[in-house]
Design an enzyme around this catalytic site. Structure first.
Site, short mmCIF file in Angstrom:
data_model
loop_
_atom_site.label_atom_id
_atom_site.label_comp_id
_atom_site.label_asym_id
_atom_site.label_seq_id
_atom_site.Cartn_x
_atom_site.Cartn_y
_atom_site.Cartn_z
N ASP A 1 -10.85 -2.01 -1.70
CA ASP A 1 -10.98 -0.59 -1.56
C ASP A 1 -11.98 -0.65 -0.15
O ASP A 1 -12.73 -1.44 -0.02
CB ASP A 1 -12.17 -0.19 -2.59
CG ASP A 1 -12.44 1.30 -2.51
OD1 ASP A 1 -12.40 1.73 -1.34
OD2 ASP A 1 -13.26 1.67 -3.09
N TYR B 1 -8.70 16.70 8.35
CA TYR B 1 -7.88 15.69 8.84
C TYR B 1 -8.04 15.51 10.04
O TYR B 1 -8.09 14.15 10.53
CB TYR B 1 -6.35 15.89 8.49
CG TYR B 1 -5.50 14.67 8.68
CD1 TYR B 1 -5.28 13.58 7.82
CD2 TYR B 1 -4.33 15.06 9.69
CE1 TYR B 1 -4.51 12.73 8.16
CE2 TYR B 1 -3.27 14.17 10.06
CZ TYR B 1 -3.61 12.77 9.18
OH TYR B 1 -2.55 11.92 9.54
N LEU C 1 0.24 -0.24 0.33
CA LEU C 1 1.20 0.58 -0.53
C LEU C 1 1.25 1.95 -0.12
O LEU C 1 2.15 2.59 -0.92
CB LEU C 1 0.90 0.27 -1.86
CG LEU C 1 0.57 -1.20 -2.15
CD1 LEU C 1 0.48 -1.37 -3.68
CD2 LEU C 1 1.96 -2.01 -1.95
N GLY C 2 1.03 2.30 0.96
CA GLY C 2 1.04 3.62 1.27
C GLY C 2 2.37 3.94 2.39
O GLY C 2 3.19 3.00 2.47
N GLN C 3 2.67 5.04 3.02
CA GLN C 3 3.62 5.48 3.46
C GLN C 3 4.09 4.49 4.77
O GLN C 3 5.12 3.97 4.68
CB GLN C 3 3.76 7.01 4.01
CG GLN C 3 4.85 7.50 4.68
CD GLN C 3 4.81 8.66 5.52
OE1 GLN C 3 3.66 8.93 5.70
NE2 GLN C 3 6.01 9.18 5.69
N ASP D 1 -4.56 -3.42 -0.65
CA ASP D 1 -4.68 -1.94 -1.28
C ASP D 1 -5.56 -1.55 -2.35
O ASP D 1 -6.01 -2.54 -2.98
CB ASP D 1 -3.13 -1.22 -1.58
CG ASP D 1 -3.00 0.18 -1.32
OD1 ASP D 1 -2.32 0.59 -0.44
OD2 ASP D 1 -3.32 0.84 -2.34
N LYS E 1 -9.45 12.46 12.53
CA LYS E 1 -8.58 11.68 13.56
C LYS E 1 -9.23 11.64 14.95
O LYS E 1 -9.21 10.71 15.64
CB LYS E 1 -7.17 12.37 13.75
CG LYS E 1 -6.40 11.82 12.45
CD LYS E 1 -6.26 10.63 12.24
CE LYS E 1 -5.33 10.13 10.85
NZ LYS E 1 -5.38 8.84 10.79
N GLY F 1 -4.10 -0.07 3.04
CA GLY F 1 -3.53 0.76 2.67
C GLY F 1 -1.85 0.32 2.62
O GLY F 1 -1.08 1.05 3.02
N ARG G 1 -4.82 -0.58 -4.92
CA ARG G 1 -4.27 -0.83 -6.35
C ARG G 1 -2.92 -1.99 -6.06
O ARG G 1 -2.68 -1.89 -5.14
CB ARG G 1 -3.56 0.32 -7.17
CG ARG G 1 -2.66 1.09 -6.68
CD ARG G 1 -2.75 2.32 -5.66
NE ARG G 1 -1.70 2.82 -5.68
CZ ARG G 1 -1.08 3.12 -4.37
NH1 ARG G 1 -1.82 2.79 -3.41
NH2 ARG G 1 -0.06 3.92 -4.34
C1 VAH Z 1 0.21 14.44 7.91
N1 VAH Z 1 2.16 12.94 7.93
O1 VAH Z 1 0.84 15.47 7.91
C2 VAH Z 1 0.82 13.41 8.47
C3 VAH Z 1 0.64 13.43 9.71
C4 VAH Z 1 1.55 14.46 11.90
C5 VAH Z 1 1.55 14.58 10.51
O2 VAH Z 1 -0.43 12.81 10.61
O3 VAH Z 1 -0.91 14.44 7.35
#
Ligand code: VAH
Length: 318
Positions: A53, A142, A10-12, A34, A146, A8, A36
């Site tokens: 990938d 999400y 090229l991500g944030q 990444d 996690k 990852g 791409r």
């Molecule tokens: C999100 N930036 O919002 C993330 C993060 C605490 C926020 O994990 O998905």
């Protein structure tokens, strides 16, 4: 850490972490990967880069072997709002990718880092000064990925001896790569809009406190945790860390100190607001401080000065 594979990239987080770590460990020793390839990106241009990938377990193993890596930093994942819109895909990528990366780490005896999030907490978690060890019953996909990820990483440490480490990141703010589909993204967007339009419509409501951190502190935290003496770590997956906690009115007021015409209005997005409501208002990072010396340098005021300064240059706004 001597040879590091990053997924990852090229991500944030990856866009900046690759550059930061290349500065410390040498360009050739940080292998950026990444889904791409984006030509012109620093992570692609300044050192080794491979298309990968994270759902392709075989290729992940091959890339790791080819470069003889001793550390895997696994960043590829969907963020909270996108995960809520595409829960099945989120489970597949966030858990499938993590599992593949942990398996490579087990086989090649690599150290391992993957970020967790304050999203790993839920509505029944104590909201203020949320402790390191507490109730974790998130109600978002999400969050489910996690917490499951934290457990899986702890399992790989206890069962297989893989040196897994992680932090629960708060919302991350940076001027380099924009976040994609997170709940805390408003705190990044607001700086762009403040400079471009002198106004911002927030999708998160007044009074909604969330923890945040400026990216330089987040990058430093990853490296410091990975370099920490293993024998000092009581916890592993994952440490609460935070730099500040604010609600939209507070960041708007801080921006107004520098851009007096700035105006904020609200158009609340019910999906992201519900996610934000289920997260803590502020978390306690004592364990990270005690076990590996975590420290954040930026608060809301110093971050705002730096963000506005850097974005003026990036957006060419005087
Ligand atoms: C999100 N930036 O919002 C993330 C993060 C605490 C926020 O994990 O998905």
């Amino acid at each position: 850490m001597k040879k590091i594979l990053v997924t990852g990239s090229l991500g944030q987080i990856g866009s900046e972490l690759v550059t930061y770590m290349r500065g410390i460990y040498g360009n050739d020793n940080v292998i950026a990967t990444d889904l791409r390839r984006i030509d012109g990106c620093e992570a692609v241009e300044s050192g080794p880069f491979e298309i990968l990938d994270v759902l392709d377990a075989k290729k992940m193993g091959e890339v790791a072997k080819k470069h003889n890596v001793d550390t895997i930093i696994h960043l590829a994942a969907l963020l909270s709002a996108v995960a809520e819109a595409k829960p099945v895909l989120a489970w597949e990528i966030n858990m499938g990718g993590l599992f593949n990366a942990l398996e490579v780490a087990r086989e090649l005896k690599c150290s391992f880092f993957t970020p967790s999030s304050i999203g790993a907490f839920g509505p029944s978690t104590p909201k203020d000064n949320t402790p390191q060890d507490t109730i974790q019953r998130p109600e978002t996909m999400y969050g489910v990925t996690k917490v499951s990820g934290e457990l899986l990483c702890d399992y790989y440490y206890k069962k297989f001896g893989v040196d897994t480490r992680g932090v629960r990141f708060p919302g991350l703010i940076s001027y380099v790569a924009p976040p994609g589909g997170g709940t805390t993204d408003y705190a990044v967007d607001i700086y762009y809009k403040a400079l471009e339009d002198k106004k911002y419509t927030s999708y998160i409501n007044k009074g909604t406190y969330m923890d945040m951190m400026y990216m330089p502190d987040a990058l430093k935290a990853i490296v410091n945790l990975m370099e920490a003496d293993s024998s000092k770590l009581v916890h592993r997956n994952a440490f609460n860390i935070t730099a500040m906690s604010f609600e939209p009115e507070m960041i708007a007021a801080e921006i107004k100190k520098h851009i007096s015409e700035f105006e904020m209005s609200y158009n609340v997005d019910p999906v992201r607001q519900a996610i934000a409501n289920s997260w803590p208002d502020s978390i306690d990072s004592t364990c990270a401080k005690e076990e590996w010396g975590f420290k954040a340098n930026y608060d809301l005021a110093s971050m705002t000065i730096d963000m506005l300064e850097k974005l003026r240059v990036k957006l060419n706004i005087r």
